[in-house]
Design a protein around this motif. Structure first.
Motif, short mmCIF file in Angstrom:
data_model
loop_
_atom_site.label_atom_id
_atom_site.label_comp_id
_atom_site.label_asym_id
_atom_site.label_seq_id
_atom_site.Cartn_x
_atom_site.Cartn_y
_atom_site.Cartn_z
N LYS A 1 18.27 5.67 -7.30
CA LYS A 1 19.63 5.23 -6.97
C LYS A 1 19.63 4.36 -5.71
O LYS A 1 20.26 3.29 -5.68
CB LYS A 1 20.53 6.44 -6.75
CG LYS A 1 21.95 6.08 -6.33
CD LYS A 1 22.79 7.30 -6.01
CE LYS A 1 24.13 6.87 -5.40
NZ LYS A 1 24.97 8.00 -5.01
N ASN A 2 18.91 4.80 -4.67
CA ASN A 2 18.86 4.03 -3.42
C ASN A 2 18.22 2.66 -3.63
O ASN A 2 18.61 1.68 -2.99
CB ASN A 2 18.09 4.81 -2.35
CG ASN A 2 18.82 6.04 -1.90
OD1 ASN A 2 20.05 6.14 -2.03
ND2 ASN A 2 18.09 7.01 -1.35
N TRP A 3 17.24 2.61 -4.52
CA TRP A 3 16.58 1.33 -4.83
C TRP A 3 17.59 0.36 -5.46
O TRP A 3 17.67 -0.80 -5.07
CB TRP A 3 15.41 1.60 -5.77
CG TRP A 3 14.77 0.39 -6.36
CD1 TRP A 3 14.25 -0.69 -5.67
CD2 TRP A 3 14.58 0.12 -7.75
NE1 TRP A 3 13.74 -1.61 -6.56
CE2 TRP A 3 13.92 -1.14 -7.84
CE3 TRP A 3 14.87 0.82 -8.91
CZ2 TRP A 3 13.57 -1.70 -9.05
CZ3 TRP A 3 14.51 0.26 -10.13
CH2 TRP A 3 13.87 -0.99 -10.19
N ILE A 4 18.38 0.85 -6.41
CA ILE A 4 19.37 0.00 -7.07
C ILE A 4 20.43 -0.49 -6.08
O ILE A 4 20.78 -1.67 -6.03
CB ILE A 4 20.05 0.76 -8.24
CG1 ILE A 4 19.02 1.06 -9.33
CG2 ILE A 4 21.21 -0.05 -8.80
CD1 ILE A 4 19.54 1.98 -10.42
N VAL A 5 20.93 0.45 -5.25
CA VAL A 5 21.96 0.09 -4.25
C VAL A 5 21.40 -0.93 -3.26
O VAL A 5 22.08 -1.89 -2.89
CB VAL A 5 22.46 1.35 -3.51
CG1 VAL A 5 23.35 0.97 -2.34
CG2 VAL A 5 23.21 2.27 -4.48
N ILE A 42 19.23 -2.88 -15.11
CA ILE A 42 19.14 -3.68 -13.88
C ILE A 42 19.15 -5.17 -14.21
O ILE A 42 19.76 -5.97 -13.50
CB ILE A 42 17.89 -3.29 -13.07
CG1 ILE A 42 18.08 -1.89 -12.48
CG2 ILE A 42 17.60 -4.30 -11.97
CD1 ILE A 42 16.87 -1.32 -11.80
N VAL A 61 28.68 -0.98 -7.37
CA VAL A 61 27.27 -0.63 -7.42
C VAL A 61 27.03 0.88 -7.28
O VAL A 61 26.13 1.44 -7.91
CB VAL A 61 26.45 -1.41 -6.36
CG1 VAL A 61 26.88 -1.01 -4.94
CG2 VAL A 61 24.96 -1.17 -6.54
N GLU A 62 27.85 1.57 -6.50
CA GLU A 62 27.68 3.03 -6.35
C GLU A 62 27.96 3.73 -7.68
O GLU A 62 27.20 4.61 -8.10
CB GLU A 62 28.63 3.56 -5.27
CG GLU A 62 28.20 3.22 -3.85
CD GLU A 62 27.04 4.08 -3.37
OE1 GLU A 62 26.76 5.10 -4.02
OE2 GLU A 62 26.42 3.72 -2.36
N TYR A 90 27.86 2.35 -10.62
CA TYR A 90 26.84 1.87 -11.55
C TYR A 90 25.53 2.63 -11.37
O TYR A 90 24.94 3.12 -12.35
CB TYR A 90 26.63 0.37 -11.33
CG TYR A 90 25.43 -0.21 -12.04
CD1 TYR A 90 25.50 -0.55 -13.38
CD2 TYR A 90 24.24 -0.41 -11.36
CE1 TYR A 90 24.41 -1.07 -14.04
CE2 TYR A 90 23.14 -0.93 -12.01
CZ TYR A 90 23.22 -1.25 -13.35
OH TYR A 90 22.14 -1.77 -13.99
N SER A 91 25.05 2.76 -10.14
CA SER A 91 23.78 3.43 -9.88
C SER A 91 23.83 4.90 -10.27
O SER A 91 22.86 5.45 -10.80
CB SER A 91 23.38 3.29 -8.41
OG SER A 91 24.36 3.85 -7.56
N ASN A 92 24.98 5.55 -10.05
CA ASN A 92 25.14 6.95 -10.46
C ASN A 92 25.05 7.10 -11.98
O ASN A 92 24.42 8.03 -12.50
CB ASN A 92 26.48 7.51 -9.97
CG ASN A 92 26.44 7.88 -8.50
OD1 ASN A 92 25.43 8.31 -7.98
ND2 ASN A 92 27.56 7.71 -7.81
N VAL A 118 23.53 5.09 -14.11
CA VAL A 118 22.14 4.84 -14.56
C VAL A 118 21.30 6.09 -14.40
O VAL A 118 20.58 6.50 -15.32
CB VAL A 118 21.52 3.66 -13.78
CG1 VAL A 118 20.02 3.56 -14.08
CG2 VAL A 118 22.20 2.35 -14.14
#
Length: 227
Positions: free
Chosen positions: A92-96, A171, A189-190, A192-194, A196
């Motif tokens: 998640k941190n990588w995507i954000v 991604i 993005v938050e 979205y990442s959650n 994923v």
């Protein structure tokens, strides 16, 4: 003296890459030649060839430098030993982080990369380099998902190959949206990442796709990690 020479060579290389980035953004990949970069940088073509064999190599190295802060391996490896480390959180941190690093230069480069992959710009060699880079990162993610299985953070029957392909396809779509719609899409993005990360658990194998022997081996490894 040797140290000074190395420092000067590195400075020249950085100068070449700075000029090349500007020209790629202004003219695109196909319309930028090494002679254009040499002229703009105030260098000879020989000086360019000292550092880069061709335009493809220069473009890929420049892209790798531009995205070094978003390197997946750094997010997956640097914090593995930290207390409370979470595979899901690292993804998640990588995507954000990727989303937060997108600026106009990267949007331009992403447009070029999209054209390269779909055959409108660049050579088969640069297309191969781009796709190889994609596959290397997907394998890193697959290894990270395997850790998540062993640490019982993810289902024991997770199909890590399918799950890693899913994350990268998501991604890719996210990046395309960010190129054409920018900030309006990045605001989510938050969320979205959650989504994923939550959807990872849906990529599981059943029945004959995962034998009892394999399940037993995974459970044994999980127990070892718990000790």
């Amino acid at each position: 003296m040797v140290r000074k020479t190395r420092e000067e060579a590195l400075k020249t290389k950085k100068h070449i890459m700075t000029v090349a980035k500007k020209l790629f953004c202004e003219k695109g990949l196909d319309r930028t030649k090494l002679c254009d970069i040499a002229q703009k940088a105030g260098l000879t073509r020989g000086a360019i060839y000292w550092h880069f064999n061709n335009i493809d190599e220069l473009f890929i190295e420049l892209w790798m430098e531009m995205t070094s802060s978003e390197n997946l391996l750094r997010f997956c490896s640097d914090n593995t030993s930290a207390a409370g480390y979470s595979v899901k959180n690292s993804i998640k941190n990588w995507i954000v982080n990727m989303a937060s690093c997108i600026d106009e230069e990267k949007r331009t480069f992403l447009k070029i990369l999209i054209s390269v992959v779909f055959g409108e710009q660049g050579t088969s060699r640069i297309r191969e380099l781009v796709l190889n880079n994609y596959e290397e990162n997907r394998k890193i993610l697959e290894n990270e998902l395997t850790k998540g299985v062993l640490w019982m953070e993810l289902p024991h029957n997770l199909d890590t190959d399918a799950a890693s392909h899913y994350v990268f396809s998501e991604i890719a779509g996210f990046m395309i949206n960010s190129v054409f719609w920018g900030g309006a899409f990045l605001r989510y993005v938050e969320v979205y990442s959650n989504l994923v990360v939550e959807n990872l658990t849906k990529f599981v194998r059943y029945d004959n796709e995962l034998s009892n022997e394999n399940i037993g081996g995974i459970i044994l490894q999980q127990n070892v990690f718990k000790l």
